[in-house]
Structures are given as structure tokens and as C-alpha cells.
Design a protein around this motif. Structure first.
Motif, mmCIF file in Angstrom:
data_model
loop_
_atom_site.group_PDB
_atom_site.id
_atom_site.type_symbol
_atom_site.label_atom_id
_atom_site.label_comp_id
_atom_site.label_asym_id
_atom_site.label_seq_id
_atom_site.Cartn_x
_atom_site.Cartn_y
_atom_site.Cartn_z
ATOM 1 N N LEU A 55 34.856 50.172 43.431
ATOM 2 C CA LEU A 55 34.667 48.874 42.691
ATOM 3 C C LEU A 55 35.911 48.932 41.663
ATOM 4 N N LEU A 56 36.220 49.987 41.074
ATOM 5 C CA LEU A 56 37.388 49.858 40.000
ATOM 6 C C LEU A 56 38.851 49.750 40.685
ATOM 7 N N CYS A 57 38.742 50.285 41.791
ATOM 8 C CA CYS A 57 39.968 50.072 42.762
ATOM 9 C C CYS A 57 40.424 48.796 43.049
ATOM 10 N N THR A 58 39.287 48.056 43.490
ATOM 11 C CA THR A 58 39.248 46.786 44.010
ATOM 12 C C THR A 58 39.370 45.659 43.182
ATOM 13 N N LEU A 59 38.761 46.027 41.815
ATOM 14 C CA LEU A 59 38.955 44.951 40.932
ATOM 15 C C LEU A 59 40.569 45.039 40.132
ATOM 16 N N ILE A 60 40.862 46.352 40.048
ATOM 17 C CA ILE A 60 42.416 46.532 39.547
ATOM 18 C C ILE A 60 43.225 45.833 40.494
ATOM 19 N N SER A 61 43.074 45.987 41.978
ATOM 20 C CA SER A 61 44.101 45.409 42.863
ATOM 21 C C SER A 61 44.079 44.186 42.919
ATOM 22 N N VAL A 62 42.576 43.232 42.687
ATOM 23 C CA VAL A 62 42.774 41.943 42.667
ATOM 24 C C VAL A 62 43.160 41.408 41.437
ATOM 25 N N PHE A 63 43.283 42.053 40.374
ATOM 26 C CA PHE A 63 43.677 41.618 39.052
ATOM 27 C C PHE A 63 45.502 41.666 39.299
ATOM 28 N N ALA A 64 45.867 42.922 39.715
ATOM 29 C CA ALA A 64 47.229 43.084 40.123
ATOM 30 C C ALA A 64 47.742 41.987 41.004
ATOM 31 N N ILE A 65 47.124 41.635 41.968
ATOM 32 C CA ILE A 65 47.673 40.595 43.020
ATOM 33 C C ILE A 65 47.521 39.268 42.198
ATOM 34 N N ALA A 66 46.618 38.970 41.467
ATOM 35 C CA ALA A 66 46.704 37.599 40.955
ATOM 36 C C ALA A 66 47.316 37.185 39.744
ATOM 37 N N LEU A 67 47.802 38.351 39.240
ATOM 38 C CA LEU A 67 48.657 38.288 38.073
ATOM 39 C C LEU A 67 50.136 38.437 38.325
ATOM 40 N N THR A 68 50.440 38.549 39.584
ATOM 41 C CA THR A 68 51.811 38.610 40.141
ATOM 42 C C THR A 68 52.511 37.430 40.137
ATOM 43 N N PRO A 69 53.752 37.395 39.577
ATOM 44 C CA PRO A 69 54.199 36.067 39.373
ATOM 45 C C PRO A 69 54.497 35.317 40.781
ATOM 46 N N ASN A 70 54.786 33.872 40.912
ATOM 47 C CA ASN A 70 54.882 33.479 42.273
ATOM 48 C C ASN A 70 56.353 33.806 42.697
ATOM 49 N N GLY A 71 56.396 33.972 43.850
ATOM 50 C CA GLY A 71 57.860 34.415 44.589
ATOM 51 C C GLY A 71 58.243 35.690 44.749
#
Length: 246
Positions: free
Chosen positions: A21-37
Motif C-alpha cells: 500500500l505504501l509503495c503504491t501511494l508513494i508512487s501515485v503521489f510522485a506521479i501526480a506531483l511531477t510537473p507537466n512536460g
């Protein structure tokens, strides 16, 4: 619903539920917070997810079908990000303009959504619902909030059962013969469905209280983090750092 023993024993499945669960949540947050482009960052995250799919032996066909269905709902909302006034105009129809900035934002957000859906669906396919709730409790999510989510999940079955019963009753009375009557039946059915499910849910809740339910999940002794769990968290962190600095 699968139990934990029915899942294959892959390096991903043998991790503790809170680690997955922690690995997934960290990955999703990292993906979502990556700047556009930042295309290279998403390539790195995509490679990480592809390795996870191969390690966990998830059926790619099953995973892709889930992602496509879920993306169909999100895709309608994403179209709104296409129409921006910033940037160079590519196409123009009256007041509607498609610019380079709009295309870049639409592509970026679409990749974020797809990668996040892949990560979340891998977790759902490889982890049973009770394990996910257990992982949330270990991660110190308030027990009352977890109990509410667990009740919502359990009541989905009640809702589907009531809808099926009402639809069968309408069909037996020849009320589903054309679009006009279908809309009429569905309009009345939504109100009736709320009352029926509320009454049914209340009876189930009273039965749970009679059997000792106290409103929160029972406290158990949860398994701690082992060496394999720490290694999984370290590898996940390395992939995220590589994606952020690329």
C-alpha cells in the motif's frame, strides 16, 4: 472475493500489505506531483511499473481492461485541459482554440492518470480488500475512517441486490418495453432505491451490533516490516528520486 492464500507467491505478493500500500501511494503521489512536460520522468515511472507487472505476474489483459474502463470516465474531464489560451495556436474554430500549451497539458495529465490507474489497479488485483483495510490501519489511518470505507464496500453488494430486484420486478410487469417507460421507471426507482437500501442497511447494522460490532475494526497485532519490505520501499524511493531528478 479472493483470500490471501489464493494469490501466487511472487516477490510482490509476499510483501506485507502495508508495504504494498505504501509503495503504491508513494508512487501515485510522485506521479501526480511531477510537473507537466517532464516526459523522461514518466518513462522512468512507466519502466518501474512494467517491472512490477512482470514481477507480480498480473494478467496484462485484465489490468488493461480495468484501466480502459476507468479511463473512459476520467477522459471526459481531461478534455477540458486541452482548451488553453496560452501558447501558439495550432487549430482554431471560432472561439475554440487548441494551443501548444493545451496539448502539452492534456498529454501530461493523461499520462499521469494512466500511470496512476496502472499502479492502483496492480494493488487492487494483487491485494485482497481486507488486506488493504489492514494496511490502512497499520499506516495509522483513523480506525473510524477505515470502518466507514469497509462498510461502504460491504454495502455495494446490498445496493446491487436491490437494483437487481427492482429491475426484475419492473420487467415482470412489462414496464421496460420502451425508452419512455424505462426513464419513468428509473426516475421513480432511484428514490425507492434510496429508501430500500437505507432500510436494508439499517437492519444489517442492527444485526452487526447484536453480534458485538463496536463501530471500529478489532485491534490486532500487526506484522512488522521485514528486510524484504524495507528493500521494496528503498527501491521504490530510488525510482522516484531518479524520476524527479531526471
Amino acid at each position: 472475493m479472493k483470500n490471501s492464500s489464493s494469490y501466487p507467491q511472487t516477490p510482490w505478493h509476499i510483501l506485507a500489505s502495508q508495504t504494498r500500500l505504501l509503495c503504491t501511494l508513494i508512487s501515485v503521489f510522485a506521479i501526480a506531483l511531477t510537473p507537466n512536460g517532464k516526459w523522461l520522468s514518466w518513462i522512468i515511472y512507466g519502466i518501474g511499473l512494467l517491472i512490477l507487472i512482470l514481477i507480480s505476474r498480473v494478467s496484462f489483459r485484465q489490468l488493461l481492461s480495468k484501466v480502459m474502463i476507468e479511463f473512459a470516465f476520467v477522459g471526459v474531464v481531461l478534455l477540458g485541459t486541452l482548451f488553453r489560451r496560452e501558447g501558439e495556436v495550432i487549430l482554431s474554430w471560432g472561439i475554440i482554440q487548441i494551443t501548444t500549451t493545451g496539448v502539452m497539458i492534456l498529454g501530461s495529465v493523461t499520462i499521469k492518470v494512466i500511470l496512476s490507474l496502472f499502479a492502483l489497479n496492480i494493488l487492487i488485483i494483487t491485494t485482497s480488500i481486507p488486506q488493504i483495510f489492514q494496511g490502512l490501519l497499520i499506516l495509522k489511518i483513523p480506525p473510524l475512517l477505515v470502518a466507514i470505507m469497509a462498510s461502504m464496500y460491504r454495502y455495494i453488494g446490498v445496493l446491487i441486490e436491490e437494483v437487481t430486484t427492482m429491475k426484475r420486478a419492473a420487467m415482470s410487469r412489462n414496464l421496460m418495453i420502451n425508452r419512455g417507460t424505462i426513464r419513468y421507471v428509473m426516475g421513480n426507482g432511484i428514490g425507492s432505491l434510496f429508501i430500500r437500501t437505507y432500510d436494508r442497511g439499517e437492519r444489517i447494522h442492527q444485526a452487526m451490533l447484536a453480534r458485538g460490532y463496536q463501530g471500529i475494526p478489532p485491534v490486532q497485532e500487526f506484522p512488522g516490516y521485514k528486510a524484504k519490505d524495507k528493500m521494496a520501499l528503498i527501491l521504490t524511493s530510488i525510482i522516484i528520486i531518479l524520476g524527479q531528478i531526471s
